[in-house]
Design a protein around this motif. Structure first.
Motif, PDB file in Angstrom:
ATOM      1  N   VAL A 177       0.845  -1.203   0.000  1.00 16.23           N
ATOM      2  CA  VAL A 177       0.000   0.000   0.000  1.00 16.23           C
ATOM      3  C   VAL A 177       0.876   1.249   0.000  1.00 16.23           C
ATOM      4  O   VAL A 177       0.622   2.197  -0.748  1.00 16.23           O
ATOM      5  CB  VAL A 177      -0.967  -0.003   1.205  1.00 16.23           C
ATOM      6  N   TRP A 188       0.679   4.030  -2.864  1.00 14.74           N
ATOM      7  CA  TRP A 188       0.035   5.287  -2.513  1.00 14.74           C
ATOM      8  C   TRP A 188       0.817   6.501  -3.005  1.00 14.74           C
ATOM      9  O   TRP A 188       0.229   7.549  -3.288  1.00 14.74           O
ATOM     10  CB  TRP A 188      -0.203   5.372  -1.015  1.00 14.74           C
ATOM     11  N   GLN A 204      -2.209   8.455  -4.931  1.00 17.38           N
ATOM     12  CA  GLN A 204      -2.851   9.635  -4.356  1.00 17.38           C
ATOM     13  C   GLN A 204      -3.027  10.741  -5.390  1.00 17.38           C
ATOM     14  O   GLN A 204      -4.034  11.447  -5.388  1.00 17.38           O
ATOM     15  CB  GLN A 204      -2.063  10.146  -3.159  1.00 17.38           C
ATOM     16  N   TRP A 237      -1.521   0.941  -8.585  1.00 19.31           N
ATOM     17  CA  TRP A 237      -1.730  -0.081  -7.562  1.00 19.31           C
ATOM     18  C   TRP A 237      -1.023  -1.407  -7.864  1.00 19.31           C
ATOM     19  O   TRP A 237      -1.218  -2.390  -7.157  1.00 19.31           O
ATOM     20  CB  TRP A 237      -3.222  -0.303  -7.333  1.00 19.31           C
TER      21      TRP A 237
END
Length: 162
Positions: A35, A39, A43, A120
């Motif tokens: 993660v 991220w 984001q 991701w």
């Protein structure tokens, strides 16, 4: 007076608990790392409100990055002679991509469904790795299969979208 059988059962219970705690910790760390790695890019792609978005036509590529002129599409965005996008299998010289500008820089990341899925990919890899730990260390094969399936689905979707 405790018997040898009761004593060995207690030791086995402690060892089993220790294995579950250790493997659970390793699994959690792998998933948190996935993660965290995702991220950094996700984001910018997912939380686009207030960010500059537009297109970049890739004019030249180096070893690690590609660059080209940026054409704004969002209100408040300004045109740039050159922005930098990470070079990957998804970026080809001469192509035009929709992108989001990272705040305070001239670096851009791909936007849209392809950009989200690509951002991701590290989590997809972490799910695959963690599934092996869950299956072997925690002996939870069903959960491991679900995790592996989710990782494969994410990686396949990113591959197809890009």
């Amino acid at each position: 007076m405790p018997s040898a059988v009761t004593s060995s059962q207690g030791v086995l219970a402690v060892l089993r608990f220790g294995r579950v705690v250790a493997m659970g910790t390793v699994t959690a760390l792998i998933l948190i790392a996935g993660v965290w790695a995702s991220w950094g890019t996700a984001q910018h792609v997912m939380l686009t409100k207030g960010r500059e978005s537009g297109t970049v036509e890739v004019a030249r590529c180096g070893e690690d990055v590609c660059a080209g002129p940026y054409t704004p599409m969002s209100a408040g965005s300004r045109a740039r002679d050159e922005v930098v996008i990470e070079k990957s299998v998804a970026v080809v010289k001469g192509q035009t991509y929709t992108v989001v500008v990272k705040p305070g820089s001239d670096d851009v990341v791909r936007s849209g469904p392809a950009g989200i899925l690509y951002a991701w990919v590290p989590l997809g890899g972490a799910l695959l790795l963690a599934s092996v730990v869950v299956a072997g260390g925690l002996r939870r094969t069903r959960v491991a299969w679900v995790m592996a399936g989710a990782g494969v689905a994410l990686l396949t979707a990113a591959f197809v979208a890009i």
